[in-house]
Design an enzyme around this catalytic site. Structure first.
Site, PDB file in Angstrom:
ATOM      1  N   SER A  95       0.828  -1.204   0.000  1.00 33.35           N
ATOM      2  CA  SER A  95       0.000   0.000   0.000  1.00 33.35           C
ATOM      3  C   SER A  95       0.856   1.246   0.000  1.00 33.35           C
ATOM      4  O   SER A  95       1.963   1.261   0.575  1.00 33.35           O
ATOM      5  CB  SER A  95      -0.910   0.017   1.236  1.00 33.35           C
ATOM      6  OG  SER A  95      -1.605   1.249   1.350  1.00 33.35           O
ATOM      7  N   TYR A 144      -1.770   0.557  10.394  1.00 29.19           N
ATOM      8  CA  TYR A 144      -1.893  -0.141   9.108  1.00 29.19           C
ATOM      9  C   TYR A 144      -0.697   0.175   8.220  1.00 29.19           C
ATOM     10  O   TYR A 144      -0.075  -0.717   7.628  1.00 29.19           O
ATOM     11  CB  TYR A 144      -3.197   0.298   8.430  1.00 29.19           C
ATOM     12  CG  TYR A 144      -3.368  -0.138   7.003  1.00 29.19           C
ATOM     13  CD1 TYR A 144      -3.817  -1.416   6.694  1.00 29.19           C
ATOM     14  CD2 TYR A 144      -3.116   0.744   5.950  1.00 29.19           C
ATOM     15  CE1 TYR A 144      -4.004  -1.808   5.374  1.00 29.19           C
ATOM     16  CE2 TYR A 144      -3.299   0.360   4.631  1.00 29.19           C
ATOM     17  CZ  TYR A 144      -3.733  -0.919   4.353  1.00 29.19           C
ATOM     18  OH  TYR A 144      -3.911  -1.295   3.046  1.00 29.19           O
TER      19      TYR A 144
END
Length: 237
Positions: free
Chosen positions: A129, A142
């Site tokens: 990501s 995250y």
């Protein structure tokens, strides 16, 4: 791995359309029978369901032993967004987010890497990501796990570069999936699962190393990474 996800399903369809045999790995894999049957009927390729839990790392070696065959391309779509606010006060949730986005997928790809290296060919694909490019207050738990996963994939690619095994890092940015449902995502910056799947198939074919599904994410993250820390710490991104 991660066949239950919207991106995982789209990736399976793209590779099946190219004639690849498909192995769908997920928790409660029996619930994917309709997806298995549709892929097999629509694309006339063998499709196998495999029980897999990324967090049960002690079961990963046994999982690989159950594969009908070692695939030519293995794609990890495993991940968990979680809630930053909740994770700040719930260490068990924070641990689950970090393990789901780093420990689990890194462990299974490491085991696959050893087998691919011994065989001398194959491609490993990991979905990371842009959140891992720089820690931000709104998603650093995250993001930190994705940063670790990105570094892992980079090291794995470096190790296997002369061993016939290709490693792809996918940085999709925002994607409209069940995981992001309810979030107010900017339409111009948000990809669809099929778009991510197409980018993955193309990266495998062209032996790309790191891909941003929408290229402007590279520029966005470059700007964010160049902001001096003394200024960055006062921003809310």
């Amino acid at each position: 791995m991660g066949a239950r996800s919207d991106i995982g399903e789209a990736v399976a369809r793209k590779f099946a359309a190219l004639g690849h045999p498909i192995q769908l790995a997920a928790r409660q894999s029996e619930t994917l029978e309709a997806q298995r049957a549709d892929l097999q009927l629509r694309y006339s390729v063998p499709v196998t369901l495999l029980e897999f839990d990324a967090l049960l790392t002690e079961s990963h070696t046994r999982f690989l032993a159950m594969l009908p065959e070692l695939p030519e391309v293995a794609v990890s779509i495993v991940g968990l967004m979680g809630s930053q606010e909740r994770s700040e006060h719930d260490h068990l949730l924070a641990s689950c987010v970090m393990r789901s986005n780093y420990e689990g997928p890194a462990n299974i790809l490491a085991l696959l890497a050893n087998q691919f290296e011994e065989r001398g060919h194959g491609t490993l694909v990991g979905l990371s990501s842009v959140a891992g490019e720089r820690g931000r207050a709104t998603n650093y738990i995250y993001g930190s796990a994705k940063a670790g996963f990105t570094a892992f994939l980079s090291g794995l690619r470096n190790r296997l570069a002369k061993r016939g095994v290709h490693v792809v890092t996918v940085l999709p940015g925002y994607v409209a999936t069940k995981m992001t449902e309810g979030m107010n995502l900017p339409a111009g910056l948000t990809a669809q699962p099929n778009e991510v799947a197409e980018a993955i198939v193309l990266a495998v074919k062209r032996k790309k190393d790191v891909i941003y599904v929408r290229r402007f994410w590279y520029l966005i993250m470059l700007i964010i990474k160049l902001i001096p820390e003394r200024l960055f710490k006062g921003l809310r991104l």
